[in-house]
Scaffold this motif. Structure first.
Motif, short mmCIF file in Angstrom:
data_model
loop_
_atom_site.label_atom_id
_atom_site.label_comp_id
_atom_site.label_asym_id
_atom_site.label_seq_id
_atom_site.Cartn_x
_atom_site.Cartn_y
_atom_site.Cartn_z
N SER A 37 -39.58 62.86 106.13
CA SER A 37 -38.21 62.37 106.89
C SER A 37 -37.44 61.34 106.04
N VAL A 38 -38.32 60.13 105.60
CA VAL A 38 -37.74 59.10 104.89
C VAL A 38 -37.10 59.41 103.57
N VAL A 39 -37.55 60.23 102.74
CA VAL A 39 -37.06 60.68 101.44
C VAL A 39 -35.68 61.22 101.60
N ASN A 40 -35.39 62.21 102.79
CA ASN A 40 -34.24 63.01 103.26
C ASN A 40 -32.88 61.65 103.08
N VAL A 41 -33.32 60.55 103.52
CA VAL A 41 -32.34 59.21 103.52
C VAL A 41 -32.19 58.68 102.26
N ALA A 42 -33.17 58.87 101.23
CA ALA A 42 -32.96 58.38 99.97
C ALA A 42 -32.36 59.21 98.90
N LEU A 43 -32.19 60.41 99.34
CA LEU A 43 -31.72 61.39 98.43
C LEU A 43 -30.77 61.03 97.62
N PRO A 44 -29.46 60.38 98.02
CA PRO A 44 -28.24 60.08 97.15
C PRO A 44 -28.57 58.89 96.22
N ALA A 45 -29.38 57.89 96.99
CA ALA A 45 -29.94 56.97 96.11
C ALA A 45 -30.84 57.41 94.82
N ILE A 46 -31.99 58.16 95.10
CA ILE A 46 -32.55 58.83 94.22
C ILE A 46 -31.94 59.59 92.75
N LEU A 167 -34.88 49.64 103.65
CA LEU A 167 -35.17 49.42 102.18
C LEU A 167 -34.32 49.92 101.14
N VAL A 168 -33.99 51.35 101.42
CA VAL A 168 -32.81 51.61 100.25
C VAL A 168 -31.62 50.85 99.97
N GLY A 169 -31.02 50.27 101.32
CA GLY A 169 -29.79 49.56 101.30
C GLY A 169 -30.08 47.83 100.62
N THR A 170 -31.27 47.66 100.90
CA THR A 170 -31.52 46.21 100.44
C THR A 170 -32.14 45.95 99.16
N ILE A 171 -33.49 46.87 99.02
CA ILE A 171 -34.21 46.78 97.99
C ILE A 171 -33.94 47.72 96.90
N GLY A 172 -34.01 49.07 97.55
CA GLY A 172 -33.91 50.21 96.54
C GLY A 172 -34.81 51.52 97.15
N TRP A 173 -34.88 52.49 96.64
CA TRP A 173 -35.54 53.71 97.20
C TRP A 173 -37.11 53.70 96.58
N GLY A 302 -20.59 62.45 103.23
CA GLY A 302 -19.34 62.90 103.80
C GLY A 302 -18.82 61.85 105.04
N GLY A 303 -19.73 61.28 105.58
CA GLY A 303 -19.08 60.24 106.70
C GLY A 303 -19.27 58.98 106.11
N GLY A 304 -19.62 58.55 105.10
CA GLY A 304 -19.57 57.13 104.72
C GLY A 304 -20.53 56.31 105.21
N TYR A 305 -21.68 56.66 105.83
CA TYR A 305 -22.73 55.95 106.60
C TYR A 305 -23.56 55.33 105.49
N SER A 306 -23.96 54.00 105.78
CA SER A 306 -25.25 53.33 104.97
C SER A 306 -26.46 54.13 105.03
N PRO A 307 -27.21 54.08 104.26
CA PRO A 307 -28.76 54.62 104.50
C PRO A 307 -29.46 54.22 105.66
N LEU A 308 -29.11 52.85 105.79
CA LEU A 308 -29.55 52.31 107.35
C LEU A 308 -28.95 52.92 108.35
N GLN A 309 -27.72 53.16 108.47
CA GLN A 309 -27.29 53.79 109.61
C GLN A 309 -27.70 55.14 109.58
N ALA A 310 -27.51 56.06 108.41
CA ALA A 310 -27.97 57.26 108.50
C ALA A 310 -29.33 57.57 109.01
N GLY A 311 -30.41 56.68 108.93
CA GLY A 311 -31.70 56.76 109.18
C GLY A 311 -31.57 56.44 110.98
#
Length: 469
Positions: A37-46, A167-173, A302-311
Protein backbone atom coordinates in the motif's frame (compact mmCIF):
# COMPACT_ATOMS: atom_id res chain seq x y z
CA UNK A 1 -2.72 -27.75 21.08
CA UNK A 2 -1.04 -31.06 20.53
CA UNK A 3 2.65 -31.20 19.72
CA UNK A 4 3.57 -32.36 16.23
CA UNK A 5 6.30 -34.68 15.12
CA UNK A 6 8.34 -31.64 14.21
CA UNK A 7 8.02 -30.39 17.78
CA UNK A 8 9.62 -33.51 19.15
CA UNK A 9 12.56 -33.15 16.77
CA UNK A 10 13.17 -29.44 17.35
CA UNK A 11 11.87 -29.03 20.90
CA UNK A 12 9.19 -26.61 22.05
CA UNK A 13 10.01 -22.91 21.85
CA UNK A 14 10.44 -21.19 25.23
CA UNK A 15 7.46 -18.89 24.58
CA UNK A 16 4.58 -21.36 24.44
CA UNK A 17 1.52 -19.11 24.45
CA UNK A 18 -0.20 -19.18 21.02
CA UNK A 19 -0.62 -15.39 21.10
CA UNK A 20 3.14 -15.12 20.51
CA UNK A 21 2.57 -17.14 17.34
CA UNK A 22 -0.21 -14.71 16.40
CA UNK A 23 2.16 -11.78 16.96
CA UNK A 24 4.87 -13.33 14.76
CA UNK A 25 2.48 -14.04 11.89
CA UNK A 26 0.94 -10.56 12.08
CA UNK A 27 4.32 -8.85 11.99
CA UNK A 28 5.51 -11.02 9.10
CA UNK A 29 2.43 -10.55 6.93
CA UNK A 30 2.32 -6.83 7.74
CA UNK A 31 5.56 -6.47 5.80
CA UNK A 32 3.79 -7.46 2.60
CA UNK A 33 0.61 -5.54 3.42
CA UNK A 34 2.40 -2.29 4.28
CA UNK A 35 4.68 -2.47 1.27
CA UNK A 36 1.79 -3.19 -1.07
CA UNK A 37 0.00 0.00 0.00
CA UNK A 38 2.74 2.47 0.84
CA UNK A 39 4.42 2.32 -2.58
CA UNK A 40 1.18 3.45 -4.25
CA UNK A 41 1.44 6.78 -2.41
CA UNK A 42 5.05 7.18 -3.53
CA UNK A 43 4.49 6.47 -7.25
CA UNK A 44 4.44 10.11 -8.42
CA UNK A 45 7.61 10.86 -6.41
CA UNK A 46 9.36 7.75 -7.76
CA UNK A 47 8.42 8.72 -11.30
CA UNK A 48 9.76 12.23 -10.78
CA UNK A 49 13.00 11.00 -9.18
CA UNK A 50 13.90 8.05 -11.41
CA UNK A 51 11.97 8.92 -14.55
CA UNK A 52 9.48 6.63 -16.20
CA UNK A 53 6.25 6.76 -18.12
CA UNK A 54 2.91 5.22 -17.09
CA UNK A 55 4.10 1.72 -18.02
CA UNK A 56 7.25 2.17 -15.95
CA UNK A 57 5.22 3.22 -12.92
CA UNK A 58 2.92 0.23 -13.42
CA UNK A 59 5.94 -2.07 -13.36
CA UNK A 60 6.99 -0.59 -10.02
CA UNK A 61 3.89 -2.37 -8.71
CA UNK A 62 3.89 -5.29 -11.14
CA UNK A 63 7.53 -6.21 -10.52
CA UNK A 64 6.48 -6.91 -6.93
CA UNK A 65 3.06 -8.42 -7.61
CA UNK A 66 4.17 -10.78 -10.39
CA UNK A 67 6.52 -13.06 -8.39
CA UNK A 68 4.23 -12.69 -5.38
CA UNK A 69 1.26 -13.99 -7.37
CA UNK A 70 3.15 -16.67 -9.28
CA UNK A 71 5.16 -18.12 -6.40
CA UNK A 72 2.68 -18.04 -3.52
CA UNK A 73 1.65 -21.62 -4.25
CA UNK A 74 5.27 -22.68 -4.31
CA UNK A 75 5.96 -20.80 -1.09
CA UNK A 76 3.12 -22.59 0.67
CA UNK A 77 4.11 -25.99 -0.69
CA UNK A 78 7.76 -25.38 0.27
CA UNK A 79 6.67 -24.66 3.82
CA UNK A 80 4.67 -27.89 3.89
CA UNK A 81 7.82 -29.68 2.71
CA UNK A 82 10.77 -28.00 4.45
CA UNK A 83 9.08 -26.55 7.53
CA UNK A 84 6.84 -23.52 7.82
CA UNK A 85 8.80 -21.64 10.47
CA UNK A 86 12.04 -22.14 8.55
CA UNK A 87 10.47 -20.76 5.35
CA UNK A 88 8.81 -17.91 7.24
CA UNK A 89 12.16 -16.70 8.60
CA UNK A 90 13.82 -17.16 5.19
CA UNK A 91 11.08 -15.17 3.46
CA UNK A 92 11.28 -12.32 5.96
CA UNK A 93 15.07 -12.17 5.58
CA UNK A 94 14.92 -12.07 1.78
CA UNK A 95 12.17 -9.45 1.83
CA UNK A 96 14.18 -7.23 4.16
CA UNK A 97 17.38 -7.42 2.12
CA UNK A 98 15.41 -6.54 -1.00
CA UNK A 99 13.83 -3.59 0.83
CA UNK A 100 17.30 -2.20 1.48
CA UNK A 101 18.04 -2.69 -2.22
CA UNK A 102 14.93 -0.67 -3.12
CA UNK A 103 16.03 2.17 -0.85
CA UNK A 104 19.47 2.25 -2.48
CA UNK A 105 18.32 1.91 -6.12
CA UNK A 106 19.78 4.59 -8.38
CA UNK A 107 17.67 3.98 -11.46
CA UNK A 108 14.33 2.45 -12.35
CA UNK A 109 15.75 -0.86 -13.56
CA UNK A 110 17.53 -1.49 -10.23
CA UNK A 111 14.38 -0.57 -8.33
CA UNK A 112 12.32 -3.02 -10.40
CA UNK A 113 14.88 -5.79 -9.79
CA UNK A 114 14.80 -5.20 -6.03
CA UNK A 115 10.99 -5.06 -6.09
CA UNK A 116 10.94 -8.45 -7.82
CA UNK A 117 13.10 -9.93 -5.05
CA UNK A 118 10.74 -8.39 -2.51
CA UNK A 119 7.89 -10.20 -4.26
CA UNK A 120 9.72 -13.53 -3.97
CA UNK A 121 10.27 -12.96 -0.25
CA UNK A 122 6.61 -12.04 0.24
CA UNK A 123 5.53 -15.16 -1.68
CA UNK A 124 7.48 -17.23 0.85
CA UNK A 125 6.43 -15.48 4.05
CA UNK A 126 2.72 -14.85 3.38
CA UNK A 127 1.34 -18.40 2.94
CA UNK A 128 3.53 -19.77 5.71
CA UNK A 129 2.46 -17.10 8.19
CA UNK A 130 -1.18 -17.95 7.54
CA UNK A 131 -0.57 -21.72 7.61
CA UNK A 132 1.26 -21.40 10.94
CA UNK A 133 -1.64 -19.36 12.31
CA UNK A 134 -4.23 -21.84 11.04
CA UNK A 135 -2.46 -24.72 12.79
CA UNK A 136 -1.92 -22.87 16.07
CA UNK A 137 -5.62 -22.37 16.82
CA UNK A 138 -8.79 -24.45 16.51
CA UNK A 139 -12.54 -23.84 16.67
CA UNK A 140 -13.81 -20.36 17.50
CA UNK A 141 -10.30 -19.41 18.64
CA UNK A 142 -9.19 -19.88 15.03
CA UNK A 143 -11.89 -17.49 13.83
CA UNK A 144 -10.87 -14.90 16.42
CA UNK A 145 -7.17 -15.30 15.58
CA UNK A 146 -7.73 -14.97 11.84
CA UNK A 147 -10.01 -11.99 12.44
CA UNK A 148 -7.28 -10.37 14.55
CA UNK A 149 -4.69 -11.18 11.87
CA UNK A 150 -6.85 -9.54 9.21
CA UNK A 151 -7.70 -6.59 11.47
CA UNK A 152 -4.11 -5.74 12.41
CA UNK A 153 -3.05 -6.24 8.79
CA UNK A 154 -5.70 -3.73 7.72
CA UNK A 155 -4.62 -1.24 10.38
CA UNK A 156 -0.99 -1.68 9.31
CA UNK A 157 -2.12 -1.05 5.75
CA UNK A 158 -3.78 2.14 6.99
CA UNK A 159 -0.80 3.45 8.92
CA UNK A 160 1.61 2.58 6.10
CA UNK A 161 0.33 5.03 3.45
CA UNK A 162 -0.07 7.87 5.96
CA UNK A 163 3.41 7.38 7.39
CA UNK A 164 4.82 6.77 3.91
CA UNK A 165 3.11 9.89 2.61
CA UNK A 166 4.66 11.93 5.43
CA UNK A 167 8.11 10.49 4.66
CA UNK A 168 7.73 11.13 0.92
CA UNK A 169 6.67 14.73 1.57
CA UNK A 170 9.40 15.51 4.12
CA UNK A 171 12.41 13.28 3.35
CA UNK A 172 11.73 11.46 0.10
CA UNK A 173 10.47 8.10 -1.12
CA UNK A 174 13.52 5.97 -0.26
CA UNK A 175 12.93 5.75 3.54
CA UNK A 176 9.56 4.06 2.99
CA UNK A 177 11.43 0.84 2.23
CA UNK A 178 13.55 1.13 5.37
CA UNK A 179 10.40 0.99 7.52
CA UNK A 180 10.46 -2.77 6.96
CA UNK A 181 13.70 -3.36 8.89
CA UNK A 182 12.46 -3.02 12.52
CA UNK A 183 9.24 -4.89 11.75
CA UNK A 184 11.23 -7.73 10.15
CA UNK A 185 13.65 -7.92 13.07
CA UNK A 186 10.79 -8.26 15.55
CA UNK A 187 9.04 -10.89 13.41
CA UNK A 188 12.17 -13.03 13.08
CA UNK A 189 12.96 -12.81 16.80
CA UNK A 190 9.47 -13.85 17.89
CA UNK A 191 9.27 -16.60 15.27
CA UNK A 192 12.53 -18.18 16.46
CA UNK A 193 11.44 -17.97 20.10
CA UNK A 194 7.73 -18.72 19.91
CA UNK A 195 6.72 -20.59 16.74
CA UNK A 196 6.79 -24.38 16.62
CA UNK A 197 8.15 -25.97 13.48
CA UNK A 198 5.53 -27.82 11.43
CA UNK A 199 4.90 -29.19 7.96
CA UNK A 200 8.16 -31.01 7.32
CA UNK A 201 8.37 -34.11 5.16
CA UNK A 202 5.58 -33.62 2.63
CA UNK A 203 5.61 -34.50 -1.06
CA UNK A 204 8.37 -33.34 -3.46
CA UNK A 205 8.12 -29.81 -4.75
CA UNK A 206 6.47 -29.14 -8.10
CA UNK A 207 9.19 -27.10 -9.82
CA UNK A 208 7.62 -27.48 -13.28
CA UNK A 209 4.29 -26.19 -11.99
CA UNK A 210 5.93 -23.17 -10.36
CA UNK A 211 7.82 -22.33 -13.54
CA UNK A 212 4.76 -22.63 -15.76
CA UNK A 213 2.59 -20.55 -13.40
CA UNK A 214 5.25 -17.84 -13.32
CA UNK A 215 5.60 -17.86 -17.11
CA UNK A 216 1.83 -17.67 -17.63
CA UNK A 217 1.35 -14.76 -15.26
CA UNK A 218 4.36 -12.88 -16.63
CA UNK A 219 3.17 -13.21 -20.23
CA UNK A 220 -0.40 -12.17 -19.42
CA UNK A 221 0.68 -9.26 -17.21
CA UNK A 222 3.14 -8.01 -19.80
CA UNK A 223 0.47 -8.21 -22.50
CA UNK A 224 -2.15 -6.38 -20.42
CA UNK A 225 0.32 -3.69 -19.37
CA UNK A 226 1.33 -3.18 -22.99
CA UNK A 227 -2.30 -3.01 -24.10
CA UNK A 228 -3.30 -0.50 -21.41
CA UNK A 229 -0.35 1.78 -22.24
CA UNK A 230 -0.77 1.54 -26.03
CA UNK A 231 -4.60 1.53 -26.04
CA UNK A 232 -4.40 -0.96 -28.90
CA UNK A 233 -4.28 -4.73 -29.44
CA UNK A 234 -0.88 -4.81 -31.15
CA UNK A 235 0.98 -7.91 -32.34
CA UNK A 236 3.01 -7.91 -29.13
CA UNK A 237 -0.16 -7.95 -27.04
CA UNK A 238 -1.56 -10.92 -28.95
CA UNK A 239 1.73 -12.79 -28.64
CA UNK A 240 1.76 -12.21 -24.88
CA UNK A 241 -1.84 -13.35 -24.48
CA UNK A 242 -1.22 -16.48 -26.56
CA UNK A 243 1.95 -17.31 -24.63
CA UNK A 244 0.17 -16.80 -21.31
CA UNK A 245 -2.77 -19.00 -22.26
CA UNK A 246 -0.40 -21.67 -23.59
CA UNK A 247 1.67 -21.67 -20.40
CA UNK A 248 -1.48 -21.83 -18.29
CA UNK A 249 -2.73 -24.83 -20.29
CA UNK A 250 0.61 -26.57 -19.72
CA UNK A 251 0.36 -25.73 -16.02
CA UNK A 252 -3.06 -27.37 -15.76
CA UNK A 253 -1.81 -30.42 -17.68
CA UNK A 254 1.19 -30.70 -15.37
CA UNK A 255 -0.96 -30.40 -12.23
CA UNK A 256 -3.38 -33.03 -13.55
CA UNK A 257 -0.51 -35.40 -14.33
CA UNK A 258 1.03 -35.03 -10.86
CA UNK A 259 -2.26 -35.65 -9.07
CA UNK A 260 -1.99 -35.16 -5.30
CA UNK A 261 1.74 -34.39 -5.70
CA UNK A 262 0.88 -31.22 -7.64
CA UNK A 263 1.59 -27.73 -6.35
CA UNK A 264 -2.14 -27.09 -6.77
CA UNK A 265 -4.01 -30.44 -6.55
CA UNK A 266 -6.85 -30.08 -9.03
CA UNK A 267 -9.10 -32.47 -7.12
CA UNK A 268 -9.79 -29.61 -4.69
CA UNK A 269 -11.89 -28.02 -7.43
CA UNK A 270 -14.30 -30.95 -7.18
CA UNK A 271 -15.83 -28.97 -4.34
CA UNK A 272 -18.35 -26.41 -5.56
CA UNK A 273 -17.69 -24.30 -2.48
CA UNK A 274 -13.92 -24.26 -3.05
CA UNK A 275 -14.42 -23.21 -6.67
CA UNK A 276 -16.83 -20.50 -5.58
CA UNK A 277 -14.38 -19.15 -3.01
CA UNK A 278 -11.71 -19.03 -5.71
CA UNK A 279 -13.87 -16.99 -8.11
CA UNK A 280 -15.08 -14.73 -5.30
CA UNK A 281 -11.50 -14.02 -4.19
CA UNK A 282 -10.37 -13.15 -7.70
CA UNK A 283 -13.26 -10.75 -8.38
CA UNK A 284 -13.14 -8.99 -5.02
CA UNK A 285 -9.38 -8.49 -4.91
CA UNK A 286 -9.22 -7.41 -8.55
CA UNK A 287 -11.63 -4.61 -7.66
CA UNK A 288 -9.74 -3.75 -4.49
CA UNK A 289 -6.30 -3.86 -6.13
CA UNK A 290 -7.32 -1.38 -8.78
CA UNK A 291 -8.75 1.02 -6.21
CA UNK A 292 -5.77 0.95 -3.84
CA UNK A 293 -3.44 1.76 -6.73
CA UNK A 294 -5.53 4.40 -8.47
CA UNK A 295 -7.13 6.42 -5.67
CA UNK A 296 -3.90 7.84 -4.12
CA UNK A 297 -2.53 8.55 -7.60
CA UNK A 298 -5.70 10.36 -8.69
CA UNK A 299 -5.84 12.37 -5.46
CA UNK A 300 -2.21 13.49 -5.83
CA UNK A 301 -2.11 14.11 -9.58
CA UNK A 302 -5.72 15.10 -10.24
CA UNK A 303 -6.80 16.49 -6.88
CA UNK A 304 -3.71 18.35 -5.72
CA UNK A 305 -3.33 16.31 -2.53
CA UNK A 306 0.08 16.01 -0.89
CA UNK A 307 1.47 12.47 -0.43
CA UNK A 308 0.61 12.69 3.29
CA UNK A 309 -2.96 13.77 2.56
CA UNK A 310 -3.40 10.99 0.00
CA UNK A 311 -2.11 8.41 2.47
CA UNK A 312 -4.35 9.73 5.21
CA UNK A 313 -7.34 9.57 2.86
CA UNK A 314 -7.16 5.77 3.07
CA UNK A 315 -7.18 5.69 6.89
CA UNK A 316 -10.97 5.36 7.38
CA UNK A 317 -11.02 2.48 4.89
CA UNK A 318 -8.31 0.40 6.51
CA UNK A 319 -9.21 1.22 10.11
CA UNK A 320 -12.83 0.29 9.40
CA UNK A 321 -11.74 -3.09 8.08
CA UNK A 322 -9.43 -3.48 11.08
CA UNK A 323 -12.11 -2.96 13.70
CA UNK A 324 -14.74 -4.99 11.83
CA UNK A 325 -12.67 -8.02 10.83
CA UNK A 326 -12.19 -9.46 14.33
CA UNK A 327 -15.93 -9.34 15.01
CA UNK A 328 -16.77 -10.88 11.63
CA UNK A 329 -14.24 -13.67 12.23
CA UNK A 330 -16.22 -14.73 15.29
CA UNK A 331 -19.57 -14.37 13.56
CA UNK A 332 -18.44 -16.47 10.59
CA UNK A 333 -17.43 -19.31 12.93
CA UNK A 334 -20.98 -19.36 14.34
CA UNK A 335 -23.21 -18.75 11.33
CA UNK A 336 -21.00 -19.95 8.50
CA UNK A 337 -19.44 -17.95 5.68
CA UNK A 338 -22.27 -17.78 3.16
CA UNK A 339 -24.18 -14.82 4.61
CA UNK A 340 -21.21 -12.50 5.31
CA UNK A 341 -19.56 -13.44 2.00
CA UNK A 342 -22.76 -12.58 0.13
CA UNK A 343 -23.66 -9.33 1.88
CA UNK A 344 -20.13 -7.99 2.43
CA UNK A 345 -19.04 -7.80 -1.23
CA UNK A 346 -22.38 -6.30 -2.29
CA UNK A 347 -22.01 -3.53 0.30
CA UNK A 348 -18.43 -3.06 -0.88
CA UNK A 349 -19.75 -2.69 -4.43
CA UNK A 350 -21.93 0.21 -3.27
CA UNK A 351 -18.83 1.79 -1.77
CA UNK A 352 -16.97 1.48 -5.06
CA UNK A 353 -19.87 3.12 -6.89
CA UNK A 354 -19.90 6.06 -4.45
CA UNK A 355 -16.35 6.91 -5.53
CA UNK A 356 -17.70 8.43 -8.73
CA UNK A 357 -18.22 11.48 -6.46
CA UNK A 358 -14.44 12.05 -6.47
CA UNK A 359 -13.74 15.33 -8.31
CA UNK A 360 -10.69 17.64 -8.38
CA UNK A 361 -12.25 20.45 -6.35
CA UNK A 362 -14.69 18.44 -4.25
CA UNK A 363 -14.40 18.22 -0.47
CA UNK A 364 -12.83 15.05 0.90
CA UNK A 365 -15.70 14.69 3.37
CA UNK A 366 -18.34 14.55 0.65
CA UNK A 367 -16.44 12.90 -2.21
CA UNK A 368 -13.90 10.38 -0.84
CA UNK A 369 -15.01 9.58 2.71
CA UNK A 370 -18.53 8.20 1.98
CA UNK A 371 -17.20 5.66 -0.49
CA UNK A 372 -14.30 4.70 1.79
CA UNK A 373 -16.63 4.18 4.77
CA UNK A 374 -19.12 2.00 2.92
CA UNK A 375 -16.33 0.06 1.23
CA UNK A 376 -14.68 -0.60 4.60
CA UNK A 377 -17.98 -1.84 6.03
CA UNK A 378 -18.45 -4.29 3.19
CA UNK A 379 -14.91 -5.63 3.16
CA UNK A 380 -14.87 -6.02 6.94
CA UNK A 381 -17.71 -8.48 6.44
CA UNK A 382 -15.79 -10.47 3.85
CA UNK A 383 -12.05 -10.57 4.59
CA UNK A 384 -11.93 -12.69 7.76
CA UNK A 385 -14.81 -15.06 6.81
CA UNK A 386 -13.15 -15.69 3.45
CA UNK A 387 -9.81 -16.55 5.04
CA UNK A 388 -11.46 -18.78 7.64
CA UNK A 389 -13.54 -20.62 5.03
CA UNK A 390 -10.51 -21.34 2.83
CA UNK A 391 -8.32 -22.57 5.69
CA UNK A 392 -11.14 -24.74 7.05
CA UNK A 393 -11.74 -26.38 3.65
CA UNK A 394 -8.61 -28.57 3.77
CA UNK A 395 -6.83 -30.81 6.24
CA UNK A 396 -3.83 -29.62 8.25
CA UNK A 397 -1.34 -31.15 5.80
CA UNK A 398 -2.55 -28.83 3.03
CA UNK A 399 -3.10 -25.56 4.90
CA UNK A 400 0.08 -24.09 3.40
CA UNK A 401 -1.06 -25.01 -0.11
CA UNK A 402 -4.61 -23.75 0.50
CA UNK A 403 -3.54 -20.42 2.00
CA UNK A 404 -0.93 -20.03 -0.74
CA UNK A 405 -3.49 -20.68 -3.46
CA UNK A 406 -6.06 -18.27 -2.04
CA UNK A 407 -3.43 -15.58 -1.60
CA UNK A 408 -2.19 -16.28 -5.13
CA UNK A 409 -5.68 -15.80 -6.55
CA UNK A 410 -6.10 -12.56 -4.57
CA UNK A 411 -2.75 -11.19 -5.72
CA UNK A 412 -3.40 -12.31 -9.30
CA UNK A 413 -6.63 -10.34 -9.30
CA UNK A 414 -4.73 -7.30 -8.04
CA UNK A 415 -1.94 -7.90 -10.54
CA UNK A 416 -4.30 -7.94 -13.51
CA UNK A 417 -6.09 -4.84 -12.19
CA UNK A 418 -2.72 -3.08 -11.87
CA UNK A 419 -1.79 -4.06 -15.42
CA UNK A 420 -5.02 -2.57 -16.72
CA UNK A 421 -4.73 0.53 -14.52
CA UNK A 422 -2.22 2.02 -16.93
CA UNK A 423 -5.15 3.12 -19.05
CA UNK A 424 -6.14 5.41 -16.16
CA UNK A 425 -2.62 6.50 -15.13
CA UNK A 426 -1.85 7.52 -18.71
CA UNK A 427 -4.68 10.10 -18.64
CA UNK A 428 -4.40 13.66 -17.40
CA UNK A 429 -6.75 16.46 -16.39
CA UNK A 430 -10.45 15.75 -16.75
CA UNK A 431 -9.62 12.56 -18.65
CA UNK A 432 -7.93 11.15 -15.55
CA UNK A 433 -10.99 11.77 -13.39
CA UNK A 434 -13.36 10.32 -16.01
CA UNK A 435 -11.19 7.22 -16.37
CA UNK A 436 -11.13 6.80 -12.57
CA UNK A 437 -14.93 7.03 -12.44
CA UNK A 438 -15.17 4.26 -15.04
CA UNK A 439 -12.71 2.14 -13.04
CA UNK A 440 -14.78 2.69 -9.87
CA UNK A 441 -17.93 1.43 -11.59
CA UNK A 442 -16.07 -1.61 -12.92
CA UNK A 443 -14.89 -2.28 -9.36
CA UNK A 444 -18.48 -2.01 -8.14
CA UNK A 445 -19.64 -4.56 -10.72
CA UNK A 446 -16.85 -7.00 -9.80
CA UNK A 447 -17.59 -6.75 -6.06
CA UNK A 448 -21.34 -7.26 -6.51
CA UNK A 449 -20.63 -10.24 -8.77
CA UNK A 450 -18.41 -11.69 -6.02
CA UNK A 451 -21.34 -11.53 -3.59
CA UNK A 452 -23.54 -13.29 -6.14
CA UNK A 453 -20.97 -16.07 -6.54
CA UNK A 454 -20.97 -16.65 -2.77
CA UNK A 455 -24.77 -16.85 -2.69
CA UNK A 456 -24.91 -19.32 -5.57
CA UNK A 457 -22.01 -21.63 -4.66
CA UNK A 458 -21.78 -21.79 -0.86
CA UNK A 459 -24.29 -24.14 0.81
CA UNK A 460 -26.68 -22.40 3.18
CA UNK A 461 -25.71 -24.69 6.07
CA UNK A 462 -21.96 -24.58 5.49
CA UNK A 463 -20.02 -24.03 8.68
CA UNK A 464 -16.32 -24.19 9.33
CA UNK A 465 -15.30 -27.37 11.16
CA UNK A 466 -14.00 -26.71 14.64
CA UNK A 467 -10.98 -28.97 14.49
CA UNK A 468 -8.99 -30.58 11.72
CA UNK A 469 -6.58 -32.39 14.00
Amino acid sequence: MAATAADSRHGSPPLRHPNWTLAATILASSLAFIDGSVVNVALPAIGHSLGGDAAGLQWTINAYMLPLSALLLMGGAAGDHFGRRRLLVAGITLFTLASVGCALARDLSLLLAARAVQGIGAAILLPNSLAILGNAFTGEAKGRAIGTWAAVGAIAGAVGPALGGWLVGTIGWRPIFLLNIPVAAAAIGIALLAVRESGEGRQPLDWAGAGLATAALFALTWALTLWSSQHALSTGVWIGIAAGIGAMALFLWNEHRRGDRAMMPLHLFGSRAFGGLTVLTFLLYAALGGLILLLPYVLIVGGGYSPLQAGAALLPFSIGIGFGSRLMGRIAERVGPRLPLTIGPIVAGIGFALLIRVEPQASYWTSVLPGMAVLALGLAGAVAPLTTAVLSSVDDAHTGTASGFNSAIARTGGLIATALAGAVIAQSGTGLIAAFHAAALIGAALAIAAGGVAFLTLPAGLKSPHNHS
